[in-house]
Scaffold this active site. Structure first.
Site, PDB file in Angstrom:
ATOM      1  CB  ALA A 150      -0.921   0.004   1.216  1.00 22.63           C
ATOM      2  CB  SER A 151       1.215   4.175   0.850  1.00 25.09           C
ATOM      3  OG  SER A 151       1.671   5.522   0.797  1.00 25.09           O
ATOM      4  N   GLY A 152       3.467   3.593  -0.647  1.00 19.79           N
ATOM      5  CA  GLY A 152       4.744   3.378  -1.323  1.00 19.79           C
ATOM      6  C   GLY A 152       4.890   1.967  -1.859  1.00 19.79           C
TER       7      GLY A 152
ATOM      8  CE1 TYR B 192       5.150   7.653  -5.861  1.00 20.55           C
ATOM      9  CE2 TYR B 192       6.529   6.460  -7.407  1.00 20.55           C
ATOM     10  CZ  TYR B 192       6.017   7.648  -6.943  1.00 20.55           C
ATOM     11  OH  TYR B 192       6.369   8.835  -7.547  1.00 20.55           O
TER      12      TYR B 192
ATOM     13  N   GLY C 274      -3.432  -0.438  -2.605  1.00 21.17           N
ATOM     14  CA  GLY C 274      -3.992   0.883  -2.913  1.00 21.17           C
ATOM     15  C   GLY C 274      -3.345   1.941  -2.043  1.00 21.17           C
TER      16      GLY C 274
END
Length: 249
Positions: A78-80, A83, A100
């Site tokens: 998630a997040s990074g 990414y 996500g």
């Protein structure tokens, strides 16, 4: 197989930390090694530094231009963590993976009341301009400083969502409808176009081998290389002996 397990931070990797410098170096080696026909990223991360995430994303984007790069999501990406995945050719997630969280936040603490009223520490400022001390915890931010920090945060979010949209072959506005920090399970993410395949580690490896045209003849190697239990034990023993010797002297 390049393992990305832990929080994302700049610098070298260590236990529980995905260091952008170490990760980028390992990925660069895999990209330039002709014996490596495909790369699988095993991601287990809740995120971390936006800058470190972007450094690693760039290496992933470069690698994906030369050979298949498959993301294999573990418990969370998630997040990074997302990414990293969004630069890959194919994203494989488990149905219950937490993923996500395409969003950005900035935090600065105002400790002025605690420092001044609780423990009696005060500060004076000397600066060369109105925003000369943009990073501070000794006073509240001014309206202008708040505005600058908000613009910085918005710019990072814009870059995150634009790159995610490009990676997922989606319109940016469509991508942002499932962004804004929202968190999804792997199954929900697949329904929304954030994930390609529901499956586990073996499925990601099979996809990578098939895309590389080596599905019937390949070996799997893990990077960064993990030290054996015996090697770690010897290292601990040497450190203990050194401490004992220093105490005797």
């Amino acid at each position: 197989m390049i393992v990305a397990d832990g929080d994302i931070l700049p610098g070298k990797a260590q236990e529980g930390v995905i260091g952008s410098e170490t990760f980028a170096e390992e990925l660069r080696k895999a990209r330039t090694n002709d014996k490596v026909k495909a790369i699988v990223l095993r991601i287990n991360s809740p995120g971390g530094s936006a800058l470190a995430s972007d450094v690693m994303w760039r290496e992933i984007a470069l690698a994906s231009k030369e050979k298949p790069v498959i993301a294999s999501m573990s418990n969370y990406a998630a997040s990074g963590g997302y990414y990293l995945a969004m630069g890959c050719d194919t994203i494989v997630a488990q149905p219950n993976t937490i993923t996500g969280s395409i969003g950005v936040f900035s935090v600065l603490f105002d400790l002025s009341d605690f420092l001044g009223k609780k423990i009696g520490i005060t500060f004076d400022e000397v600066k060369t301009g109105e925003v000369g001390e943009l990073v501070t915890f000794t006073r509240p931010l001014t309206p202008m400083e708040k505005s600058i920090w908000q613009k910085k945060t918005d710019k990072i979010y814009e870059g995150f969502t634009t790159k995610a949209a490009n990676g997922r072959h989606m319109d940016v506005e469509q991508l942002r409808k499932v962004a804004s920090g929202r968190v999804w399970t792997g199954a929900q993410a697949k329904e929304r176009g954030l994930v390609d395949v529901l499956g586990g580690f073996d499925d990601a490896v099979s996809i990578a081998a098939k895309k590389a045209g080596i599905e019937n003849d390949y070996k799997l190697k893990f990077y960064p290389k993990q030290k054996t239990f015996l090697a770690n034990g010897c290292k601990t023993l040497r450190r203990t002996q050194k401490q004992v010797c220093s105490k005797k002297s």
